[in-house]
Design a protein around this motif. Sequence first.
Motif, PDB file in Angstrom:
ATOM      1  N   SER A 184       0.839  -1.196   0.000  1.00  0.00           N
ATOM      2  CA  SER A 184       0.000   0.000   0.000  1.00  0.00           C
ATOM      3  C   SER A 184       0.874   1.246   0.000  1.00  0.00           C
ATOM      4  O   SER A 184       2.060   1.209   0.368  1.00  0.00           O
ATOM      5  CB  SER A 184      -0.903  -0.005   1.231  1.00  0.00           C
ATOM      6  N   ALA A 185       0.276   2.385  -0.382  1.00  0.00           N
ATOM      7  CA  ALA A 185       0.997   3.664  -0.336  1.00  0.00           C
ATOM      8  C   ALA A 185       1.390   3.987   1.105  1.00  0.00           C
ATOM      9  O   ALA A 185       2.485   4.523   1.367  1.00  0.00           O
ATOM     10  CB  ALA A 185       0.118   4.772  -0.916  1.00  0.00           C
ATOM     11  N   GLU A 186       0.522   3.659   2.041  1.00  0.00           N
ATOM     12  CA  GLU A 186       0.795   3.876   3.463  1.00  0.00           C
ATOM     13  C   GLU A 186       2.083   3.162   3.871  1.00  0.00           C
ATOM     14  O   GLU A 186       2.959   3.748   4.524  1.00  0.00           O
ATOM     15  CB  GLU A 186      -0.391   3.348   4.263  1.00  0.00           C
ATOM     16  N   TYR A 187       2.219   1.904   3.471  1.00  0.00           N
ATOM     17  CA  TYR A 187       3.418   1.119   3.789  1.00  0.00           C
ATOM     18  C   TYR A 187       4.645   1.712   3.098  1.00  0.00           C
ATOM     19  O   TYR A 187       5.721   1.847   3.703  1.00  0.00           O
ATOM     20  CB  TYR A 187       3.193  -0.322   3.349  1.00  0.00           C
ATOM     21  N   ALA A 188       4.504   2.075   1.796  1.00  0.00           N
ATOM     22  CA  ALA A 188       5.632   2.605   1.029  1.00  0.00           C
ATOM     23  C   ALA A 188       6.140   3.916   1.625  1.00  0.00           C
ATOM     24  O   ALA A 188       7.360   4.120   1.768  1.00  0.00           O
ATOM     25  CB  ALA A 188       5.209   2.818  -0.425  1.00  0.00           C
ATOM     26  N   HIS A 189       5.228   4.811   1.992  1.00  0.00           N
ATOM     27  CA  HIS A 189       5.642   6.100   2.555  1.00  0.00           C
ATOM     28  C   HIS A 189       6.340   5.914   3.901  1.00  0.00           C
ATOM     29  O   HIS A 189       7.353   6.584   4.185  1.00  0.00           O
ATOM     30  CB  HIS A 189       4.425   7.013   2.715  1.00  0.00           C
ATOM     31  N   GLU A 190       5.813   5.005   4.712  1.00  0.00           N
ATOM     32  CA  GLU A 190       6.453   4.742   6.016  1.00  0.00           C
ATOM     33  C   GLU A 190       7.858   4.192   5.832  1.00  0.00           C
ATOM     34  O   GLU A 190       8.788   4.552   6.558  1.00  0.00           O
ATOM     35  CB  GLU A 190       5.600   3.764   6.821  1.00  0.00           C
ATOM     36  N   LEU A 191       8.032   3.288   4.860  1.00  0.00           N
ATOM     37  CA  LEU A 191       9.366   2.711   4.617  1.00  0.00           C
ATOM     38  C   LEU A 191      10.355   3.789   4.183  1.00  0.00           C
ATOM     39  O   LEU A 191      11.499   3.832   4.661  1.00  0.00           O
ATOM     40  CB  LEU A 191       9.274   1.616   3.555  1.00  0.00           C
TER      41      LEU A 191
END
Length: 525
Positions: free
Chosen positions: A106-113
């Motif tokens: 998800s975009a949420e996961y990608a941004h956090e990484l």
Amino acid sequence: MAKIAFILLCHKDPDAIIKQAQSLTAVGDYMSIHFDARANPEHYQKIRDALKDNDHVTFAAKRIKCGWGEWSLVQATLNAVEAAVDAFPRATHFYMLSGDCMAIKSAEYAHELLDRRECDYIESFDYFDSDWIKTGWKEERLIYRHWFNERTQKRRFYWMFEAQKRLGITRDIPEDIEVMIGSQWWCLRRRTIEWILDFVKRRKDVMRFFRTTWIPDETFFQTIVRHLVPAHEIESRTLTFLMFSDYGMPVTFYNDHYDLLLSQDFLFARKISPDATELRRRLGVLYSSDGQRFQISNEGRSLYKFLTEKGRIGRRFASRFWEKESSLGRERELLIIVCKKWHVAKRLLERIRQMTNIPCIEYLFNEDSCPLPDLGGIQSTMGKRHRHRRALMRMLFDYYDTDRLIVCMDPANLDLLEDFGRDRSLTRILEIECHFSDEYLIGHAMRVGLAGDRTPPETIQRLLPTVRNDMTHESDRIRDANFENFLRVREVDPTDVSARAISEFLTVPQDKAHEILSHDHLYAD
């Protein structure tokens, strides 16, 4: 919080590109698109019309005609990067993608990484000391100048290489540059991208060097980033998951790979099959989802290696290359030239090669000596080529990175024509009907072992009608098969008639078809 500007290089499938752009920008990220200037202009216009109201999408100001292994791929990337930097001042990261890539997080996961660590993600290994290049040229990519495309201008490419080698014409790598190598799928911070664009303007010597290296998309950004960015700020890995088969070809993912892909420690995956509609649908909605939790096991490569080594042919995680029913691909076009006089077909093929960018292969199912790339052994014997015909053709499409391929076949290969004619890909067949003189038929009879130097003339004369009738029978069988996209060119036809058939076969304008046919001795024996 991270905001990603995706740098998308693509050349086909406008509907998929539109969906990809809409999916990735729906959560506030951006996209800069470079659509190959060689590709269908109507497809490009369709993409522009569909995305014109999306202010999170921009396009490269100048489109480049791209070719595998050429500098053009790097230049296209730079053009798309420049457009993204200007259009999206809030973008913090720039992520390189192709049209075959899809998000597996998800975009949420990608941004956090990306927020987790201040670094650039790019494979960057020492060019000479690492084993990133498994086989083939290494130093030769750099110290010799490569002006021609190895896949579309093979003879010129290798002639120029041999000429430089014989004459001892080499060049030095710029003194302060340590060449690195790695995957072309990177994710770089905005500061790094701005440094690269500034470097490109300042260091004309480095730009001249890379413009004539071979496969610079594996070395240019990898080298420049390592030159500009402190080592502790570089994570030498790609965030795009991809695997290669034993034959060195990218593994394609299908509907039953969804769980496998989500469990890998990557943000995107390449290549997603165009036919995997369910996988594409599920991944398309994944990027904009909230609250997703991902259990990372990262077993993809080891599991694939284990199952393929065991020879398991099944549904889940299995290799599709060797299934008899595997398709060449719905979006692909296989163009087959059928001619009993091989030298005539080869002359026409050479004209097509000169006048178009379509990869052309001669009688690969008839001549052991037909030039073919190394595909891991599947091309090594005539028996393997016939047994694994569809797998071989799929690998050739992938090797040349093309959706259109021309091959030559003998009229006796009706089984091959019928097999490819039934495929979901678009197959067009062009038969070249030649006049067969007695002299030619005698030579043919000797070549195939029906006659020899000591065969009496009267025996040969009795044999000629049989040989002629056999050739006529082969042609009749092809016509009786009623192939859907069958065209014919006859030696006795006026040029205008032949040009219309060539135009339809290649889907080129008639004036281009006339140029292709302007060979003074096309039918000469």
